[in-house]
Structures are given as C-alpha cells and as structure tokens.
Design a protein around this motif. Structure first.
Motif, short mmCIF file in Angstrom:
data_model
loop_
_atom_site.label_atom_id
_atom_site.label_comp_id
_atom_site.label_asym_id
_atom_site.label_seq_id
_atom_site.Cartn_x
_atom_site.Cartn_y
_atom_site.Cartn_z
N GLY A 174 11.55 91.47 40.45
CA GLY A 174 11.14 90.09 40.63
C GLY A 174 10.53 89.49 39.38
N ASP A 175 10.26 88.18 39.44
CA ASP A 175 9.74 87.46 38.28
C ASP A 175 8.42 86.76 38.57
N ASP A 176 7.70 87.19 39.60
CA ASP A 176 6.46 86.52 39.99
C ASP A 176 5.38 86.61 38.92
N ILE A 177 5.30 87.75 38.23
CA ILE A 177 4.18 87.98 37.31
C ILE A 177 4.69 88.37 35.93
N LEU B 217 6.47 79.28 33.40
CA LEU B 217 5.50 79.37 34.49
C LEU B 217 5.63 78.17 35.43
N VAL B 218 5.69 76.97 34.86
CA VAL B 218 5.80 75.76 35.68
C VAL B 218 7.10 75.76 36.47
N THR B 219 8.19 76.23 35.87
CA THR B 219 9.47 76.32 36.57
C THR B 219 9.38 77.30 37.73
N ARG B 220 8.79 78.47 37.48
CA ARG B 220 8.63 79.45 38.56
C ARG B 220 7.74 78.92 39.67
#
Length: 250
Positions: free
Chosen positions: A212-215, A239-242
């Motif tokens: 995943g790409d959460d952090i 970060l803003v995109t996620r």
C-alpha cells in the motif's frame, strides 16, 4: 473540496515573545506554505500536556483531517524502543512522542495518507516496532558523511539513492540531492515497512509500507526546499493527492 492536511505541532522551549505563553505550539512556516502550494488546506494539531490524554486526543483529531504530516523536532525518547538514553542524545519530548504515536496508529487504521519528515520518519518507525540510532556518530560505525549540516537549511548537502519501483523513486527519481539536519536515524526498520532510500554511507533516508501507499516518510526536510526543488514540492503534492483519494472514498 481541497484535502485537509493536519500538521502535528512542536512547542517552544522558552515563553513566546508575543504573548509570553509557555510552550506555545508551532509548526514551520515552510511546511504550511508547502501544503498550500500543493493544493491542501493545513491545520495544526498541538499535543496534550498529559500523556494520559494522548489516545483520546488522537481519536478526537481523526475526524478533522484527510492527510497527516509528522514534521521534524526534538529527539525520540529511546525508552519507546526499549533503550535507555545515551549521553549523546538531545532534548526529547515524551508528551509529543506519545501523542504522535497514538495519532499515527489511529490514522493508519483508517488508511489516511501520512507523510513523515525527519523526526517523522523516526517516530513512525518506532510506532510500528522499529528502532533508532540515538546518535549516528557514536552508534553507527558506517556513518561517514555529515548528516547534521552546517550549511543553511534550505541548501542540499548530500545525495540520496532510491530503490527502483518504490513510491519514493516515483516521486523524486533515482537520485536526489537533499538537506540534512539529524543525528538520530532509523536503525531496524519496522516489520510492516521497507527502506527505499539511502545516503551514500548507508543511512536510511526513506521508508514506506511493504503493502500500500498510505505511509511514506523521509529523513530530509522538503519544507525548506520545495520553493526551488521540484522533488520536494512533489512530496507534498503526492501527500495531497493521496489524501484526496481517501476523501473521495469516504
């Protein structure tokens, strides 16, 4: 609607010169402006003075933001990763440590987008079971470059190489030139994470989730460089995109 990005606050060691407030919460102006430039709306989250209130405060804060930045600051209390402080450790803030760990864990459970910066990479790693070098100069025999730069903070001073195909690689490229203001660093990477960027002497400069790409967390300070460095701005834009994707899914 623009994603709301929470920034955890530090506290002034001395009374504020404006209103003479003790331990006034603050966050770097460059970080606030970087989030704004990336299309987010920044808010600041002060830590509670009582460690016993950390969990409750973290849960209450969750509903206020879509993404979270854990910025730089004082050293991490080593008792949080099973060690006693060595003589070379700097100032710590146990209240902030406790709040940020609670906040990181709570935000992760809700799959909110998280970015760690400098101290942020360290406290994220500790929150999920990793360890740190309390002081690179005395604990890491491979440390061979200056990680606490003497140059002004907005200037890059050493290179970082990223892992092909990693999240950080896609954002800043295979190699990037970064600033560096730390003497603690990730030692043992937390089980759920992987190291995806390193300095020339092997010091870990970025970690991200195995799945995943959460952090995502970096050891350098993009908030000081985004005005002139595309890779630094790209970290905030990512970060803003996620965070925006998480908001759309709610």
């Amino acid at each position: 609607m623009k994603p709301i990005i929470a920034l955890t606050a530090d506290a002034l060691v001395k009374p504020s010169p404006v209103i003479n407030e003790n331990e006034a919460p603050f966050t770097p102006r460059g970080l606030v402006e970087g989030i704004l430039a990336a299309g987010g709306i920044p808010i600041v989250l002060p830590f509670p003075q009582k460690v016993s209130e950390a969990e409750e405060a973290a849960q209450a804060a969750l509903k206020t933001f879509d993404g979270l930045v854990i910025p730089g600051g004082p050293d991490i209390d080593p008792t949080l990763f099973g060690e006693e402080p060595i003589p070379q450790i700097g100032r710590t803030n146990y209240q902030r440590d406790a709040y940020e760990i609670a906040l990181i864990k709570a935000a992760a459970l809700q799959h909110k987008a998280i970015l760690g910066i400098c101290r942020g990479i360290q406290i994220i790693n500790v929150a999920f079971g990793g360890t740190l070098y309390q002081d690179l100069g005395t604990q890491d025999p491979q440390c061979a470059i200056q990680h606490s730069q003497k140059a002004p903070g907005q200037f890059p001073t050493h290179h970082v190489t990223t892992t092909p195909g990693s999240q950080i690689n896609q954002i800043v490229g295979a190699k990037t030139f970064v600033n560096s203001r730390h003497h603690q660093a990730v030692r043992t990477v937390a089980p759920a994470f992987k190291a995806t960027a390193k300095a020339p002497d092997g010091v870990i400069e970025a970690i991200e989730l195995q799945q995943g790409d959460d952090i995502l967390a970096v050891q350098w300070h993009p908030e000081n460089m985004w005005q002139e460095d595309a890779g630094s701005l790209a970290l905030f834009q990512d970060l803003v995109t996620r965070a925006g994707k998480r908001e759309d899914n709610e």
